[in-house]
Write a protein that holds these residues in place. Structure first.
Motif, PDB file in Angstrom:
ATOM      1  N   HIS A   4       0.832  -1.208   0.000  1.00 59.24           N
ATOM      2  CA  HIS A   4       0.000   0.000   0.000  1.00 59.24           C
ATOM      3  C   HIS A   4       0.865   1.256   0.000  1.00 59.24           C
ATOM      4  N   ASP A   5       1.971   1.205   0.727  1.00 57.93           N
ATOM      5  CA  ASP A   5       2.902   2.344   0.732  1.00 57.93           C
ATOM      6  C   ASP A   5       3.430   2.544  -0.691  1.00 57.93           C
ATOM      7  N   LEU A   6       3.815   1.409  -1.290  1.00 57.23           N
ATOM      8  CA  LEU A   6       4.350   1.459  -2.647  1.00 57.23           C
ATOM      9  C   LEU A   6       3.302   2.029  -3.607  1.00 57.23           C
ATOM     10  N   GLU A   7       2.073   1.558  -3.467  1.00 56.36           N
ATOM     11  CA  GLU A   7       0.991   1.994  -4.357  1.00 56.36           C
ATOM     12  C   GLU A   7       0.774   3.514  -4.258  1.00 56.36           C
ATOM     13  N   VAL A   8       0.802   4.020  -3.027  1.00 56.94           N
ATOM     14  CA  VAL A   8       0.564   5.458  -2.819  1.00 56.94           C
ATOM     15  C   VAL A   8       1.714   6.288  -3.419  1.00 56.94           C
ATOM     16  N   ILE A   9       2.938   5.808  -3.267  1.00 55.64           N
ATOM     17  CA  ILE A   9       4.087   6.534  -3.853  1.00 55.64           C
ATOM     18  C   ILE A   9       3.977   6.509  -5.385  1.00 55.64           C
ATOM     19  N   LEU A  10       3.612   5.334  -5.913  1.00 57.54           N
ATOM     20  CA  LEU A  10       3.488   5.227  -7.375  1.00 57.54           C
ATOM     21  C   LEU A  10       2.377   6.127  -7.891  1.00 57.54           C
ATOM     22  N   LEU A  11       1.295   6.224  -7.131  1.00 56.33           N
ATOM     23  CA  LEU A  11       0.194   7.105  -7.527  1.00 56.33           C
ATOM     24  C   LEU A  11       0.680   8.555  -7.596  1.00 56.33           C
ATOM     25  N   ALA A  12       1.426   8.966  -6.574  1.00 49.51           N
ATOM     26  CA  ALA A  12       1.938  10.349  -6.565  1.00 49.51           C
ATOM     27  C   ALA A  12       2.814  10.599  -7.793  1.00 49.51           C
ATOM     28  N   ILE A  13       3.686   9.641  -8.090  1.00 48.44           N
ATOM     29  CA  ILE A  13       4.595   9.824  -9.226  1.00 48.44           C
ATOM     30  C   ILE A  13       3.816   9.790 -10.548  1.00 48.44           C
ATOM     31  N   HIS A  14       2.815   8.923 -10.609  1.00 46.42           N
ATOM     32  CA  HIS A  14       1.966   8.839 -11.800  1.00 46.42           C
ATOM     33  C   HIS A  14       1.296  10.202 -12.071  1.00 46.42           C
ATOM     34  N   ILE A  15       0.793  10.835 -11.003  1.00 48.69           N
ATOM     35  CA  ILE A  15       0.145  12.150 -11.166  1.00 48.69           C
ATOM     36  C   ILE A  15       1.166  13.162 -11.704  1.00 48.69           C
ATOM     37  N   LEU A  16       2.359  13.161 -11.108  1.00 45.45           N
ATOM     38  CA  LEU A  16       3.374  14.131 -11.540  1.00 45.45           C
ATOM     39  C   LEU A  16       3.753  13.886 -13.004  1.00 45.45           C
ATOM     40  N   GLN A  17       3.861  12.602 -13.379  1.00 43.72           N
ATOM     41  CA  GLN A  17       4.205  12.304 -14.773  1.00 43.72           C
ATOM     42  C   GLN A  17       3.077  12.725 -15.707  1.00 43.72           C
ATOM     43  N   ALA A  18       1.827  12.461 -15.287  1.00 48.71           N
ATOM     44  CA  ALA A  18       0.684  12.829 -16.128  1.00 48.71           C
ATOM     45  C   ALA A  18       0.619  14.342 -16.314  1.00 48.71           C
ATOM     46  N   LEU A  19       1.164  15.076 -15.355  1.00 51.58           N
ATOM     47  CA  LEU A  19       1.166  16.538 -15.473  1.00 51.58           C
ATOM     48  C   LEU A  19       2.331  17.039 -16.334  1.00 51.58           C
ATOM     49  N   GLY A  20       3.248  16.150 -16.686  1.00 50.67           N
ATOM     50  CA  GLY A  20       4.350  16.539 -17.562  1.00 50.67           C
ATOM     51  C   GLY A  20       5.691  16.685 -16.868  1.00 50.67           C
ATOM     52  N   PHE A  21       5.771  16.321 -15.581  1.00 50.77           N
ATOM     53  CA  PHE A  21       7.067  16.385 -14.886  1.00 50.77           C
ATOM     54  C   PHE A  21       7.972  15.279 -15.428  1.00 50.77           C
ATOM     55  N   GLU A  22       9.208  15.652 -15.758  1.00 48.52           N
ATOM     56  CA  GLU A  22      10.137  14.623 -16.227  1.00 48.52           C
ATOM     57  C   GLU A  22      11.174  14.254 -15.174  1.00 48.52           C
ATOM     58  N   GLN A  23      11.737  15.238 -14.527  1.00 47.63           N
ATOM     59  CA  GLN A  23      12.789  14.961 -13.544  1.00 47.63           C
ATOM     60  C   GLN A  23      12.245  15.143 -12.133  1.00 47.63           C
ATOM     61  N   ILE A  24      11.951  14.047 -11.473  1.00 46.48           N
ATOM     62  CA  ILE A  24      11.424  14.154 -10.108  1.00 46.48           C
ATOM     63  C   ILE A  24      12.417  13.493  -9.163  1.00 46.48           C
ATOM     64  N   GLU A  25      12.713  14.170  -8.077  1.00 48.02           N
ATOM     65  CA  GLU A  25      13.533  13.517  -7.056  1.00 48.02           C
ATOM     66  C   GLU A  25      12.590  12.952  -5.996  1.00 48.02           C
ATOM     67  N   THR A  26      12.736  11.657  -5.718  1.00 57.70           N
ATOM     68  CA  THR A  26      11.929  11.033  -4.668  1.00 57.70           C
ATOM     69  C   THR A  26      12.858  10.675  -3.516  1.00 57.70           C
ATOM     70  N   LYS A  27      12.720  11.440  -2.420  1.00 60.45           N
ATOM     71  CA  LYS A  27      13.519  11.124  -1.222  1.00 60.45           C
ATOM     72  C   LYS A  27      12.702  10.172  -0.379  1.00 60.45           C
ATOM     73  N   ILE A  28      13.328   9.130   0.162  1.00 58.35           N
ATOM     74  CA  ILE A  28      12.594   8.273   1.091  1.00 58.35           C
ATOM     75  C   ILE A  28      13.432   7.998   2.334  1.00 58.35           C
ATOM     76  N   ASN A  29      12.724   7.697   3.397  1.00 57.78           N
ATOM     77  CA  ASN A  29      13.384   7.358   4.655  1.00 57.78           C
ATOM     78  C   ASN A  29      12.373   6.567   5.483  1.00 57.78           C
ATOM     79  N   SER A  30      12.786   6.090   6.631  1.00 59.94           N
ATOM     80  CA  SER A  30      11.822   5.468   7.533  1.00 59.94           C
ATOM     81  C   SER A  30      11.936   6.139   8.887  1.00 59.94           C
ATOM     82  N   LEU A  31      10.782   6.432   9.485  1.00 62.42           N
ATOM     83  CA  LEU A  31      10.806   6.981  10.843  1.00 62.42           C
ATOM     84  C   LEU A  31      10.633   5.882  11.876  1.00 62.42           C
ATOM     85  N   GLY A  32      10.528   4.652  11.383  1.00 64.92           N
ATOM     86  CA  GLY A  32      10.465   3.516  12.301  1.00 64.92           C
ATOM     87  C   GLY A  32       9.127   3.371  12.993  1.00 64.92           C
TER      88      GLY A  32
END
Ligand code: AMP
Length: 444
Positions: free
Chosen positions: A141-169
């Motif tokens: 589900h975490d993966l799905e939500v991140i992919l959805l966000a990136i999908h939206i950005l791509q659909a809007l025409g963003f080409e270079q997106i930096e995705t920072k990730i971390n875990s807060l535990g």
């Protein structure tokens, strides 16, 4: 006379800008619905205690930025500073978890309010689009939500997106980490700012995003959460990271990423745009998992994951990168007439074009052709239809392509089909309009 201006930190969105915002939100809604998310609309104000409890009373948002007021019934209310708390509150109030299959997938958009220092990309009233997936168990589900966000950005025409990730535990990891931070900051307590001394007591994690130069420097050398994660936290972070990479999405595992709201736990993420110019536009959105928010707000023990985008920042980038020209859909057709008979013909054409979903505007005032062409141009029209006395008498329309300035005479009876064909909004064979009907008869 008193001068009325929009309040500091707010802005009027006019024409292209407002269209651009609507375009961004409609793309985000469309892509989210592809992922099975449904809309949920909540009030713009809530009981202030909702945000104190969820966003966290050690955060800048709650400490300094909330628009709090008393209503006439002496209730302490706040304009919402973000969307997640309200969605979770609504899920609990309406017991949506009891009557629906989990996870509950919702998206929302609307204005948010934070009393911040206004600057480019930072306003006091701003818009967010966000999603929440509540009642999740699997890391997919975490993966799905991140992919959805990136999908939206791509659909809007963003080409270079930096995705920072971390875990807060998880909770235990975070508690151990907080202890380590307290240990680290203890000898420096006299030197840190007054806010940080409060943060030290309430939530030392918040000291990590202090903007005061001395404290920011201190934060750089603070222990990292990565040293306190459980095996499960590490596996989850690794899974999301590898899954994104294997889908061709580059990531940047940033062990200093903490985010500004208290409810996050587990995998967190943040998106930025990386322009060729290297200009820093700030984060355009971010989110993560929250393991205890639903239960802390009085609901069952459900885990959620979500993200929010800042629409102002997305608009600003897309506009600077000239990626919104199509989206602002200027008028397709502008009708110019001279004389009463021409006005009648023009008006019925106007109605037919609108019925066929062509955006059309007609000038009703008697102005010179020159000034009307200027108006057509400034409205961004693609085509002008000119109907004067000659045209009425000989039953044709002068059709002008405003991009190439080529001009031709088209029979009045053919002009509708002519335009519909040009703007590809029309399947000639499916259409029942009189014009196409005649053409079909001829073809048969
Ligand atoms: P947050 O809710 O703080 O995680 O913010 C999510 C996104 O909303 C950020 O990445 C920004 O793009 C946007 N955002 C947050 N605060 C503001 C603000 N004051 N003005 C404009 N956009 C904002």
């Amino acid at each position: 006379m008193q001068n009325f201006n929009a309040p500091k930190g707010t802005q009027d969105l006019i024409r292209d800008e407002a269209r651009g915002f609507e375009h961004i939100i409609s793309v985000a809604r469309l892509v989210s619905s592809l992922y099975g998310f449904d809309p949920l609309k909540t009030p713009i104000f809530e009981n202030a205690s909702l945000f104190e409890r969820s966003v966290g009373d050690a955060t800048d948002i709650v400490q300094k930025e909330m628009y709090i007021f008393k209503d006439k019934g002496n209730r302490t209310l706040a304009l919402r500073p973000e969307g997640t708390a309200s969605i979770v509150r609504s899920v609990i109030t309406n017991k949506l978890y009891a009557t629906n299959d989990l996870p509950l997938r919702f998206y929302y958009d609307g204005t948010m309010y934070r009393y911040e220092r206004p600057q480019l990309g930072r306003y006091r009233e701003f818009r967010q689009f966000g999603v929440e997936s509540i009642g999740v168990t699997s890391i997919y589900h975490d993966l799905e939500v991140i992919l959805l966000a990136i999908h939206i950005l791509q659909a809007l025409g963003f080409e270079q997106i930096e995705t920072k990730i971390n875990s807060l535990g998880d909770r235990t990891a975070r508690e151990r980490y907080k202890e380590a931070l307290k240990e680290y900051y203890k000898p420096h307590l006299n030197a840190v700012c007054a806010d940080c001394r409060v943060r030290y007591e309430k939530n030392p994690l918040r000291m990590l995003d202090c903007k005061v130069p001395h404290d920011a420097l201190l934060a750089q050398k603070a222990p990292h959460i990565s040293d306190y994660l459980t095996k499960q936290d590490e596996d989850d972070l690794l899974f999301v990271n590898e899954a994104l990479n294997s889908l061709g999405i580059p990531t940047n595992v940033d062990t200093t990423l903490v985010r500004g709201l208290d409810y996050y736990s587990g995998v967190i993420f943040e998106f930025s745009y990386l322009p060729p110019s290297k200009k820093d536009y700030g984060a355009i959105g971010g989110g993560g998992r929250y393991d205890k928010l639903v239960s802390e707000l009085g609901g069952p023990d459900l885990v959620g994951v979500g993200f929010a985008f800042g629409i102002e920042r997305i608009y600003h980038i897309l506009n600077e990168e000239k990626k919104l020209t199509e989206a602002v859909f200027p008028d397709d057709v502008f009708i110019i007439t001279k004389g009463e008979d021409a006005k009648n013909d023009g008006f019925s054409l106007l109605t037919s074009l609108r019925t066929h979903q062509v955006r059309t505007v007609m000038a009703f005032e008697d102005k010179s052709f020159k000034s009307l062409f200027k108006i057509a141009e400034s409205r961004g029209a693609k085509y002008a239809l000119i109907i004067g006395e000659e045209e009425v008498k000989n039953e044709y329309v002068t059709f002008r392509d405003l991009t190439t300035f080529s001009q031709e005479k088209v029979a009045y009876s053919k002009i509708l089909g002519h335009i519909l064909n040009l703007i590809h909004k029309h399947d000639h064979h499916e259409c029942s309009c009189e014009d196409c009907h005649n053409d079909k008869d001829k073809e048969e």
